[in-house]
Design an enzyme around this catalytic site. Structure first.
Site, PDB file in Angstrom:
ATOM      1  N   GLU A 200       0.847  -1.227   0.169  1.00  0.00           N
ATOM      2  CA  GLU A 200      -0.069   0.162  -0.127  1.00  0.00           C
ATOM      3  C   GLU A 200       0.883   1.208  -0.071  1.00  0.00           C
ATOM      4  O   GLU A 200       1.841   1.098   0.419  1.00  0.00           O
ATOM      5  CB  GLU A 200      -0.671   0.002   1.267  1.00  0.00           C
ATOM      6  CG  GLU A 200      -2.441  -0.489   1.067  1.00  0.00           C
ATOM      7  CD  GLU A 200      -3.122  -0.579   2.520  1.00  0.00           C
ATOM      8  OE1 GLU A 200      -2.717   0.178   3.439  1.00  0.00           O
ATOM      9  OE2 GLU A 200      -3.891  -1.115   2.241  1.00  0.00           O
ATOM     10  N   ARG A 296     -17.428  -7.126  13.618  1.00  0.00           N
ATOM     11  CA  ARG A 296     -17.983  -7.612  15.140  1.00  0.00           C
ATOM     12  C   ARG A 296     -18.197  -6.339  15.777  1.00  0.00           C
ATOM     13  O   ARG A 296     -17.965  -5.284  15.008  1.00  0.00           O
ATOM     14  CB  ARG A 296     -16.718  -8.341  15.612  1.00  0.00           C
ATOM     15  CG  ARG A 296     -15.427  -7.608  15.656  1.00  0.00           C
ATOM     16  CD  ARG A 296     -14.400  -7.987  16.487  1.00  0.00           C
ATOM     17  NE  ARG A 296     -13.126  -7.531  15.977  1.00  0.00           N
ATOM     18  CZ  ARG A 296     -12.447  -6.601  16.039  1.00  0.00           C
ATOM     19  NH1 ARG A 296     -12.881  -5.672  16.827  1.00  0.00           N
ATOM     20  NH2 ARG A 296     -11.324  -6.369  15.459  1.00  0.00           N
TER      21      ARG A 296
HETATM   22  P1  ADP Z   1      -4.408  -4.525  11.555  1.00  0.00           P
HETATM   23  O1  ADP Z   1      -5.435  -5.266  10.889  1.00  0.00           O
HETATM   24  O2  ADP Z   1      -3.007  -5.329  11.724  1.00  0.00           O
HETATM   25  O3  ADP Z   1      -4.798  -3.779  12.742  1.00  0.00           O
HETATM   26  P2  ADP Z   1      -4.654  -2.335   9.871  1.00  0.00           P
HETATM   27  O4  ADP Z   1      -4.760  -2.193   8.357  1.00  0.00           O
HETATM   28  O5  ADP Z   1      -5.978  -2.019  10.536  1.00  0.00           O
HETATM   29  O6  ADP Z   1      -3.852  -3.449  10.199  1.00  0.00           O
HETATM   30  O7  ADP Z   1      -3.829  -1.143   9.982  1.00  0.00           O
HETATM   31  C1  ADP Z   1      -3.557  -0.677  11.492  1.00  0.00           C
HETATM   32  C2  ADP Z   1      -2.965   0.789  11.563  1.00  0.00           C
HETATM   33  O8  ADP Z   1      -1.837   0.694  10.709  1.00  0.00           O
HETATM   34  C3  ADP Z   1      -3.902   1.820  10.931  1.00  0.00           C
HETATM   35  O9  ADP Z   1      -4.825   2.219  11.982  1.00  0.00           O
HETATM   36  C4  ADP Z   1      -2.924   2.724  10.762  1.00  0.00           C
HETATM   37  O10 ADP Z   1      -2.433   3.599  11.808  1.00  0.00           O
HETATM   38  C5  ADP Z   1      -1.984   2.163  10.064  1.00  0.00           C
HETATM   39  N1  ADP Z   1      -1.554   2.206   8.645  1.00  0.00           N
HETATM   40  C6  ADP Z   1      -2.482   1.168   8.024  1.00  0.00           C
HETATM   41  N2  ADP Z   1      -2.248   1.501   6.503  1.00  0.00           N
HETATM   42  C7  ADP Z   1      -1.749   2.337   6.372  1.00  0.00           C
HETATM   43  C8  ADP Z   1      -1.117   3.233   5.501  1.00  0.00           C
HETATM   44  N3  ADP Z   1      -1.593   2.892   4.219  1.00  0.00           N
HETATM   45  N4  ADP Z   1      -0.380   4.344   5.663  1.00  0.00           N
HETATM   46  C9  ADP Z   1       0.002   4.696   6.828  1.00  0.00           C
HETATM   47  N5  ADP Z   1      -0.559   3.937   7.930  1.00  0.00           N
HETATM   48  C10 ADP Z   1      -1.354   2.773   7.629  1.00  0.00           C
END
Ligand code: ADP
Length: 646
Positions: A200, A296
């Site tokens: 990403e 959930r």
């Molecule tokens: P997980 O499922 O492991 O918790 P997430 O996809 O929900 O992972 O992402 C967790 C956190 O990581 C987000 O809340 C954000 O802080 C950071 N994050 C995720 N994607 C990005 C991105 N593309 N750029 C910057 N920070 C990101």
């Protein structure tokens, strides 16, 4: 509505679901592991079924046992809470095959959102904006590197099966790509048994804004957004609703996208669509991207309940039992501002290490909502999440809610276990946070100031001295005190391994002058409150064994040395110096052959955050040092042996 439900969970969320069920007249069945036989959720439920040993994979994760418990007790539905089996589609299928209702979405909806790559592809097709990047099937490292280049650095490598921030790596330039890829894949394989990743664009100054949705299987509504940008290593620490700076246009755009996401998978029940927002660009209706959907009820759902005045568990139970959705989109209210903090048993200065311990004292202010699964006297054990409580406040404005949270934290008292309480207080008072400059990097930027251990002021130390003499309680002990003790006494308490020496002069039934090295204070008890230098304070003291905690804004743990025992657990005249409790042998000051005098410091044992000085009980010569400095020791372990007395 159901007559009886089983809650396939523990801790605060089980207790929270039981509370709503009871209000609706629905019977409740708790399940519990060996470690939870006396837990709050078991006490609260109408019935309780033992399902196995303490480790989750021997109890809370065994779907068959839980389904059997539901059938045996005549429960009609299973509420999964969050974590454990809540997002396991095989469990959902098994629940339904057993003729029971799963309070949540269908197995298919969970599967559709289960892997981040498939979910992103699905959302793209549904017209929901996703973070630019690559989420294709070709996992060949060289191909991924080409894709990363096309996305443009910095990029984020994410495990498609990810959760809890695991298998995630930020890469700033091509040179670091392959190392990061290897690390992310190894971590993902270990945690999820699946090493596939996606790439990403790394969003600079990201904000995490999520939308609460609710579906009936066909149509969905949203219950506005939550801002969860205050994170540490991708884990949420403070959540709030609405998001600071949110505009009507952006809220409408995000809400509509979230509803599209839920309806695209025929979502039923409570769910959350997580978006990432580039805060460098401000909040714009086209500036948000889908990250993932959590199928959930979320930990942070209470902030949404606070601003809408609704009970999401009630909605879950109504919809799962076949009733229509309680409100249409236009009828869902949004009032004021709500903030939640997560109070954890963890050692903040030591890198937020999860902590364990018995909560000797626990009190929450009546003015805040405290969702907790533990009571005073309960153990925070090693098997489960060390969350002690979620504290939630609501106010007419964000500034008002922040003030209430500051006050609620000052009135929250936990002793017996190290916690992130002081860290949360600093965050709530952080100028940038107060100004609404919320992004996921805020905590990291100010980590040092936010995590420094709090230092007790002279008023706090004076109170500790008073507590050490037993003079902090009601007048009773004082009468005896005055009869046979001098009216002027010296006392000593330990803050970490620093001695606080104080002279306490009794001036009256409930008036004391406490003189320290650097200050003197007049302490009075008036009407049950503690007054210092003529000013009323909320200070309070709790004592458990040798540990004395002064609650004065933060909770400060002092150790009161036992005047009868010179050493730790040493026997009078004995040769062995033993560890009085399990802990870390932080320092050993002596070596074999060294002569020591009674009262000399021999070693420091660090246990439950406190440092305990072990002293020589008699004069003698050290025969041998039996445990290495820096090692972990059990209670009763022999640490130092003195030579036999001549
Ligand atoms: P997980 O499922 O492991 O918790 P997430 O996809 O929900 O992972 O992402 C967790 C956190 O990581 C987000 O809340 C954000 O802080 C950071 N994050 C995720 N994607 C990005 C991105 N593309 N750029 C910057 N920070 C990101």
């Amino acid at each position: 509505m159901f007559r009886k439900i089983l809650i396939a969970n523990r801790g605060e969320i089980a207790a929270r679901v039981i509370r709503t069920a009871r209000r609706l007249g629905v019977g409740t069945v708790a399940v519990y592991s060996d470690a939870d036989a006396g837990a709050l959720h078991v006490e609260m439920a109408d019935e309780a079924v033992h399902i196995g040993a303490a480790p989750p994979n021997q109890s809370y994760l065994i779907g068959d046992c839980i389904i059997a418990a539901a059938r045996d007790t005549g429960a009609e539905a299973i509420h999964p809470g969050y974590g454990f089996l809540s997002e396991n589609p095989d469990f959902v299928a098994a629940v339904e095959a057993a003729g029971l209702v799963f309070v949540g979405p269908s197995a298919d909806a969970i599967r559709a959102m289960g892997l981040k790559d498939a979910a992103k592809a699905l959302m793209e097709r549904a017209g929901v904006p996703v973070v630019p990047g690559y989420h294709g099937a070709d996992q060949e490292p060289g191909h991924l590197e080409v894709e990363a280049m096309a996305v443009g650095y910095p990029v984020l490598i994410k495990a498609v099966a990810g959760g809890g921030g695991k298998g995630m790596r930020r890469v700033d330039d091509p040179a670091g790509f392959f190392d990061a890829l290897e690390g992310a894949k190894a971590e993902a394989l270990g945690a999820f048994g699946n090493d596939a990743v996606l790439i990403e664009k790394y969003v600079e100054k990201p904000r995490h804004i999520e939308v609460q949705v609710f579906g009936d299987g066909t149509r969905a509504v949203h219950l506005f957004e939550r801002d969860c940008s205050l994170q540490r290593r991708h884990q949420k620490v403070i959540e709030e609703a609405p998001a600071p700076g949110m505009t009507d246009a952006m809220r409408a755009a995000m809400g509509a996208a979230a509803v599209r996401a839920a309806e695209a998978i025929g979502y039923s029940g409570a769910g959350t669509v997580e978006f990432i927002v580039d805060s460098a660009q401000g909040l714009r209706p086209d500036g948000f991207y889908f990250m993932e959907m959590n199928t959930r009820l979320q930990v942070e759902h209470p902030v949404t309940e606070a601003i809408t005045g609704l009970d999401l568990v009630e909605w879950q139970l109504r919809v799962a039992s076949g009733e229509p959705m309680p409100l249409a989109q236009g009828d869902i209210p949004l009032t004021g501002h709500a903030i939640e903090v997560r109070l954890y048993a963890e050692d903040v200065p030591k890198g937020f290490l999860p902590a364990t311990g018995r909560l000797t004292h626990l009190a929450f202010p009546a003015e805040a909502r405290a969702d907790s699964g533990v009571r005073a006297g309960d153990e925070i054990g090693p098997h489960y999440d060390p969350m002690i409580a979620k504290i939630v406040v609501h106010g007419p404005s964000r500034a008002g809610a922040l003030r209430r949270m500051d006050r609620a934290l000052a009135d929250t008292q936990v002793a017996g276990c190290v916690t992130n309480h002081a860290f949360l207080r600093r965050l709530v008072r952080h100028a940038g946070f107060a100004a609404g400059e919320v992004d996921t990097g805020l905590i990291g930027r100010d980590l040092e100031t936010l995590t420094a251990p709090p230092v007790p002021c002279s008023r706090t130390r004076a109170l500790a001295a008073l507590g050490a003499l037993g003079l902090d309680g009601p007048a009773a002990p004082l009468d005896g005190f005055a009869l046979w003790q001098p009216l002027d006494r010296q006392t000593r308490v330990l803050w970490s391994d620093e001695a606080v020496v104080a002279r306490v002069t009794v001036l009256g039934a409930e008036r004391f002058q406490v003189s320290l090295d650097d200050a003197a204070h007049l302490i009075e008890r008036r009407g049950g409150a503690c007054w210092i230098d003529g000013a009323k304070t909320p200070a309070r003291i709790a004592r458990e064994g040798p540990v004395l905690t002064v609650f004065f804004g933060n909770g400060y743990g002092f150790t009161v040395p036992d005047p009868l025992a010179v050493g730790g657990a040493d026997r009078v005249g004995g040769n062995l110096i033993e560890a009085p409790m399990p802990g870390l042998l932080k320092a050993v000051f002596v070596t074999a052959g060294q002569a020591v005098a009674q009262g000399d410091r021999l070693a420091i044992l660090e246990a439950m955050k406190m440092e305990h000085v072990l002293q020589a009980a008699r004069d003698g010569v050290v025969a041998e040092v039996l445990a290495p400095e820096g090692g972990q020791v059990e209670a009763g372990a022999a640490l130092i042996r003195l030579e036999d007395e001549p």
